[in-house]
Scaffold this motif. Structure first.
Motif, PDB file in Angstrom:
ATOM      1  N   LEU A   1       0.906  -1.405  -0.069  1.00  0.00           N
ATOM      2  CA  LEU A   1       0.159   0.105   0.086  1.00  0.00           C
ATOM      3  C   LEU A   1       1.004   1.270  -0.025  1.00  0.00           C
ATOM      4  O   LEU A   1       1.808   1.237   0.831  1.00  0.00           O
TER       5      LEU A   1
ATOM      6  N   GLN B   1      -5.989   4.360   1.428  1.00  0.00           N
ATOM      7  CA  GLN B   1      -5.650   3.045   1.625  1.00  0.00           C
ATOM      8  C   GLN B   1      -6.844   2.193   1.150  1.00  0.00           C
ATOM      9  O   GLN B   1      -7.038   1.007   0.782  1.00  0.00           O
TER      10      GLN B   1
ATOM     11  N   GLN C   1      -7.312   1.641  -2.524  1.00  0.00           N
ATOM     12  CA  GLN C   1      -6.405   0.744  -2.707  1.00  0.00           C
ATOM     13  C   GLN C   1      -6.685  -0.752  -2.484  1.00  0.00           C
ATOM     14  O   GLN C   1      -6.486  -1.630  -3.202  1.00  0.00           O
TER      15      GLN C   1
END
Length: 334
Positions: free
Chosen positions: A13, A18, A21
């Protein structure tokens, strides 16, 4: 870099969102699991030097004389741990009754004899068998270092397996930690196994395979390969696709249990090893399997489970015992 049709999925990451992602990683894993049941993984937290050290330790063991390796023969274990010789595993008995042209080790969750699951006689639970290494039998490595290398590698693979399974939970629209209860201590004792494997070079005229065509028995497999090709997977068009080693990646593939949980949405893909490289080939297979009492049920809505076996198999232990009994001849004599 070798060419391959399989996707390479990076689970590291970077800075930024995040959550976004993670959703993208889960979607990529979902697509790969549907289409192939296999993918390359990068961005994991297992140190590459540790994987190299584990390969080296396995090589030193496999190079020992047979009588030394026999001291930890898998037949001597009550919980399917230790060394098996060439032909000891028969993954495709219909086409290769003489067994696979490989030798290997089974290193699992190292439970003491006093653990309740061991004293209760729960199959596949108990202590590992460890080789007694001396400077004469294995120069530059002692028993303590060999054992530490294997157990450290085992622990790192457990962490990576759990991370990947959390992405699968997201992909199946479950809570991210849905599988944690069956895969982590202290809630459970997962039945994960680290299996270093060595494949001798096959003569080009031989028809035998290094590992017969099979699906993996458990939940998830993480595989580190050396520099030699040999792994092939069956793809939907009926042909075999080579899965060559790519530096700093692992291979991830779906096992039977995850196929059950997904209601057949994810493929437990048929694969084989055909070592025609002219050199000895080695791999580190990590079978990330859940606690013995984990139910094998369809966790998805609106999907029917296409496997009749799933209707017959109630728990993870039931399924593993059936598959191990089918593929290891020593089990049939117990």
């Amino acid at each position: 870099m070798p060419n391959s049709s399989l996707p390479i999925i990076d689970i590291s990451l970077s800075e930024g969102s995040q959550d976004a992602q993670k959703k993208k990683i889960a979607a990529d894993i979902d697509n790969a699991a549907r289409q192939y049941g296999f993918f390359y993984l990068t961005g994991y937290q297992i140190p590459e030097h540790l994987i190299a050290e584990c390969f080296q330790a396995a090589t030193k063991f496999f190079d020992l004389p047979t009588d030394e390796k026999n001291k930890i023969a898998i037949e001597n274990s009550q919980c399917h741990r230790g060394w098996y010789a060439i032909g000891g595993e028969v993954l495709d008995p219909v086409h290769q009754q003489e067994g696979d042209i490989k030798e290997g080790l089974k290193i699992g969750n190292d439970l003491p004899l006093t653990h309740p699951l061991v004293t209760n006689g729960t199959p596949l639970h108990g202590p590992n068998q460890w080789p007694e290494i001396s400077s004469e039998t294995m120069p530059a490595m002692d028993s303590t270092l060999w054992k530490k290398t294997m157990l450290t590698t085992y622990d790192y693979f457990c962490e990576t397996g759990l991370e990947v399974m959390r992405y699968f939970a997201m992909a199946l629209n479950l809570e991210t930690d849905y599988f944690d209860h069956w895969l982590t201590r202290p809630d459970s004792e997962p039945m994960a196994t680290l299996s270093p494997i060595r494949y001798p070079a096959l003569n080009q005229a031989e028809t035998a395979l290094s590992a017969g065509a099979h699906t993996d028995f458990g939940c998830l497999t993480l595989l580190a390969q050396d520099n030699n090709e040999g792994l092939e997977i069956a793809i939907p068009d009926g042909t075999w696709l080579s899965v060559p080693p790519i530096e700093n990646t692992l291979i991830v593939n779906i096992g039977d249990m995850l196929a059950f949980w997904s209601g057949g949405k994810y493929r437990s893909t048929l694969h084989k090893v055909n070592n025609r490289s002219g050199r000895t080939r080695q791999s580190l297979a990590f079978f990330y399997d859940p606690a013995y009492n984990t139910p094998l049920i369809n966790l998805t809505d609106g999907l029917s489970n296409s496997s009749e076996t799933a209707n017959e198999t109630k728990t993870a232990l039931d399924h593993l015992l059936q598959k191990i009994g089918d593929s290891f001849s020593y089990q049939k004599n117990r």
